[in-house]
Design an enzyme around this catalytic site. Structure first.
Site, PDB file in Angstrom:
ATOM      1  CG  ASN A   8     -94.251  -1.192  58.721  1.00 43.07           C
ATOM      2  OD1 ASN A   8     -93.637  -1.918  59.507  1.00 43.07           O
ATOM      3  ND2 ASN A   8     -95.310  -0.480  59.080  1.00 43.07           N
ATOM      4  CD1 TRP A   9     -91.017  -6.374  55.623  1.00 40.02           C
ATOM      5  CD2 TRP A   9     -89.201  -7.252  56.599  1.00 40.02           C
ATOM      6  NE1 TRP A   9     -90.143  -6.727  54.619  1.00 40.02           N
ATOM      7  CE2 TRP A   9     -89.014  -7.267  55.201  1.00 40.02           C
ATOM      8  CE3 TRP A   9     -88.188  -7.744  57.419  1.00 40.02           C
ATOM      9  CZ2 TRP A   9     -87.853  -7.762  54.601  1.00 40.02           C
ATOM     10  CZ3 TRP A   9     -87.024  -8.245  56.827  1.00 40.02           C
ATOM     11  CH2 TRP A   9     -86.862  -8.253  55.428  1.00 40.02           C
ATOM     12  CE  LYS A  10     -98.140  -2.737  58.468  1.00 36.34           C
ATOM     13  NZ  LYS A  10     -99.539  -2.537  58.178  1.00 36.34           N
ATOM     14  CG  HIS A  96     -97.762   2.364  61.278  1.00 34.81           C
ATOM     15  ND1 HIS A  96     -98.894   1.611  61.459  1.00 34.81           N
ATOM     16  CD2 HIS A  96     -97.389   2.195  59.986  1.00 34.81           C
ATOM     17  CE1 HIS A  96     -99.193   1.004  60.314  1.00 34.81           C
ATOM     18  NE2 HIS A  96     -98.298   1.342  59.410  1.00 34.81           N
ATOM     19  CD  GLU A  98    -100.526  -1.589  61.576  1.00 31.68           C
ATOM     20  OE1 GLU A  98     -99.336  -1.864  61.810  1.00 31.68           O
ATOM     21  OE2 GLU A  98    -101.055  -1.746  60.452  1.00 31.68           O
ATOM     22  CD  GLU A 168     -98.740   3.786  56.058  1.00 32.31           C
ATOM     23  OE1 GLU A 168     -98.357   2.943  55.247  1.00 32.31           O
ATOM     24  OE2 GLU A 168     -98.657   3.636  57.287  1.00 32.31           O
ATOM     25  N   GLY A 174    -103.844  -2.763  55.011  1.00 28.71           N
ATOM     26  CA  GLY A 174    -104.040  -4.194  55.249  1.00 28.71           C
ATOM     27  C   GLY A 174    -105.421  -4.699  54.867  1.00 28.71           C
ATOM     28  CB  SER A 213    -103.924  -1.984  49.846  1.00 32.38           C
ATOM     29  OG  SER A 213    -104.554  -2.418  51.039  1.00 32.38           O
ATOM     30  N   GLY A 234     -96.680  -2.568  53.408  1.00 36.35           N
ATOM     31  CA  GLY A 234     -96.783  -3.577  54.459  1.00 36.35           C
ATOM     32  C   GLY A 234     -96.793  -4.970  53.844  1.00 36.35           C
ATOM     33  N   GLY A 235     -97.970  -5.535  53.679  1.00 33.90           N
ATOM     34  CA  GLY A 235     -98.136  -6.923  53.229  1.00 33.90           C
ATOM     35  C   GLY A 235     -97.282  -7.308  52.033  1.00 33.90           C
TER      36      GLY A 235
HETATM   37  P1  13P Z   1    -100.393  -2.719  53.786  1.00 31.28           P
HETATM   38  O1  13P Z   1     -99.471  -2.463  52.625  1.00 31.28           O
HETATM   39  O2  13P Z   1    -100.359  -4.145  54.256  1.00 31.28           O
HETATM   40  O3  13P Z   1    -101.774  -2.201  53.525  1.00 31.28           O
HETATM   41  O4  13P Z   1     -99.829  -1.884  55.031  1.00 31.28           O
HETATM   42  C1  13P Z   1     -99.546  -0.531  54.841  1.00 31.28           C
HETATM   43  C2  13P Z   1     -98.807  -0.026  56.019  1.00 31.28           C
HETATM   44  O5  13P Z   1     -99.343   0.078  57.104  1.00 31.28           O
HETATM   45  C3  13P Z   1     -97.388   0.306  55.849  1.00 31.28           C
HETATM   46  O6  13P Z   1     -96.903   0.998  56.948  1.00 31.28           O
END
Ligand code: 13P
Length: 249
Positions: A8-10, A96, A98, A168, A174, A213, A234-235
């Site tokens: 997920n590149w957000k 998600h 967010e 999640e 994050g 994470s 994500g990251g």
């Molecule tokens: P991180 O891997 O940066 O914690 O993000 C997880 C996420 O929200 C994937 O959708």
């Protein structure tokens, strides 16, 4: 079902950066994706058509980070499942954390998106998870039950076959704070039970991803747990080198 390793590149990367990372990923993983693994990249909407071209011939799927639950219409700023399928997307995330917590999406709206996206033929990754306050208050199971049952109650009959859940925990996204293997194991068992209760036999084959994470050094252990059918990253998915290590973990 293959384990799904999803990026997920957000809201990161320019188009040039996204194309470079996708090209590196395709090159690093060419002929190396283990049997029983499926790889997915979810960039921002505006990069989807270009990445569909970049990833042509690579065994990497393309997904969107959201969708709007209508065929078309006067919904300024939104994108319909048909439009996603049309540019080469096979997957979409919905709900998600967010979007739930920053943009205020309700369980009811997430449920509508889940059912509509499945009905249009997309593979839907429904994201769920508790906040730290909810966990501390002992509400883990109540929250997961509410998020799952509201969404799956409305899915079309053949929809479960295209449904994936991503668990999640909000406090692990994050933050660098990973849930312990015991936490993940316990939460995924709850999700599996809730899926079986709401979907019967079909609930047993719905994939359950863990997200929060995930890094190259913890991915292998997480992917080895019962009821962990993949990860949503994500990251650590933003660099081809670290994401490919997770694919190969
Ligand atoms: P991180 O891997 O940066 O914690 O993000 C997880 C996420 O929200 C994937 O959708």
């Amino acid at each position: 079902m293959p384990k799904l390793i999803a990026a997920n590149w957000k809201m990161y990367k320019t188009l040039a950066e996204a194309e470079t990372t996708a090209r590196e990923l395709a090159a690093t993983l060419a002929s190396r994706i283990p049997a029983g693994r499926e790889v997915l990249v979810c960039p921002v909407f505006v990069h989807l058509p270009a990445l569909a071209r970049t990833l042509q011939g690579a065994d990497i799927r393309l997904g969107a980070q959201d969708l709007y639950p209508a065929k078309e219409g006067a919904f300024t700023g939104e994108v319909a499942p048909r439009q996603l399928l049309d540019v080469g997307c096979t997957y979409a995330l919905v709900g998600h954390s967010e979007r739930r917590h920053v943009l205020g999406e309700s369980d009811a709206f997430v449920a509508q998106k889940t059912a509509f996206g499945l009905g249009e033929g997309l593979q839907i990754i429904l994201c769920i998870g508790e906040t730290l306050d909810e966990r501390r208050a002992g509400q883990l199971e109540t929250v997961l039950a509410r998020q799952i049952t509201s969404a799956v109650a409305r899915i079309p009959q053949d929809g479960a076959a295209r449904l994936t859940i991503a668990y999640e925990p909000v406090w692990a996204i994050g933050t660098g704070e990973v849930a312990t293997l015991e936490d993940i194991h316990a939460a995924h068992a709850v999700v599996r039970r809730l899926l079986a209760e709401s979907l019967g036999e079909a609930g047993r084959s719905v994939r359950i991803l863990y997200g929060g994470s995930v890094k190259p050094d913890n991915a292998g252990a997480i992917l080895g747990l019962d009821n962990v059918d993949g990860v949503l990253v994500g990251g650590a998915s933003l660099e081809a080198s670290s994401f490919s290590k997770i694919v190969l973990a």
